[in-house]
Design an enzyme around this catalytic site. Sequence first.
Site: not given
Ligand code: PLP
Length: 396
Positions: A205, A108
């Site tokens: 997510k 990421y």
């Molecule tokens: C979005 C995401 C993060 C970070 O998450 P946030 O809640 O936006 O800080 C970490 N790893 C992956 C693979 C992501 O898609």
Amino acid sequence: MKDATQIVSLGRRPDEHQGAVNPPVYRASTILSETLAEYRNAGANRGRRAVTYGRHGVPTTHALEDALAALENGARARLCPSGLAAVTTPLLAFLGAGDHLLMSDSCYGPTRRFCNGMLRRLGVETTFYDPLIGAGVRDLVRPSTRVIFMESPGSWTFEVQDVSAIAEIANDAGIWTMIDNTWATPLYFKPLDFGVDLSIQAATKYVSGHADVMMGAVIASKAAEPKLSRGFLELGVSASPDDAYLALRGMRTLSLRMERHWTSGLKLAEWLFAQPEVVEVVHPALPWDPGHRLWKRDFSGASGLFAFVLRPEFADTRALSVFVDNLELFGIGDSWGGFESLLVPGAPGRLRSATPWPRPGRPDGQVMRISVGLEDPDDLIADLRAGFERLRSLGL
Ligand SMILES: *Cc1c(COP(=O)(O)O)cnc(C)c1O
């Protein structure tokens, strides 16, 4: 019991909350003691669910931690105020000056920024490695290597890593392993069962699933838990009980939502692959995808996030805008894993330093990342079809 059954009751204790089905939101900083003796004892008596101070957790956050730890077969989960904090907190807890970190080249973007920024300033050296390296990671291990970090499938490029091969080498060498498991969710991949020490969820997510919560979680093996907990204590990282409540509420429907994301995502992937403007679809659940064999070996399902590649002539902003701006059902925005579909262009090649993207022999073009939501997949396809017709009308 199957996950779909467990997820309904994990972390719930109605008997402790007047019979309420959901653990209520406990807003607290101070926790009062009845007597001085009890106050002095609060520290000594710090079981996993002891409530001693807001920052250390309340019944609402404990409930989410318990549920996530159980789903990923961990000794304990800890919550963070974002997914990124769930990446950075364990790295800070396990690394120190002079240590070496092996980080997947498909990580990421903000994870890479953390390695190249704060970790470098603190004296930690990062080597980015080919996510497809598998057991070859052995050649990159140094005496100072303390952590191997994986992300599978990778952000934007969706390479599936040989997690068990990498974990075996790390475990033999006494190196900690961490993985960002956000794509698969705790339902479709269980990293600790494959020998990984720490599994990370951006619960923002799919776990929360409704585009209204920032939340991260780190799930630790028994061996890694004390060091992780010490890091949390030292850094003061904690998550809001309101957000934990919402994440838990979202999590109750995770298995149902994921089934839909999985089947709709595959339907759209196959349809996209048939479009003449599309030169590649990157989705490990497609039988011809390079990651398919490992996905099939290790995962029990797929999420709704994947990428497709448009012919290079559609890469300019005007063409992309004609395609994307008029879509009715796909939002333009960051994050993913919510109930609503999203579509954004990206340039993953710019985010890599160890390996090229596209990989040698694979077609180049404009990468589009799609998060397939819970809408009817035929309506989503109709929306995309209209978008391709607009693209075609440009006559490029
Ligand atoms: C979005 C995401 C993060 C970070 O998450 P946030 O809640 O936006 O800080 C970490 N790893 C992956 C693979 C992501 O898609």
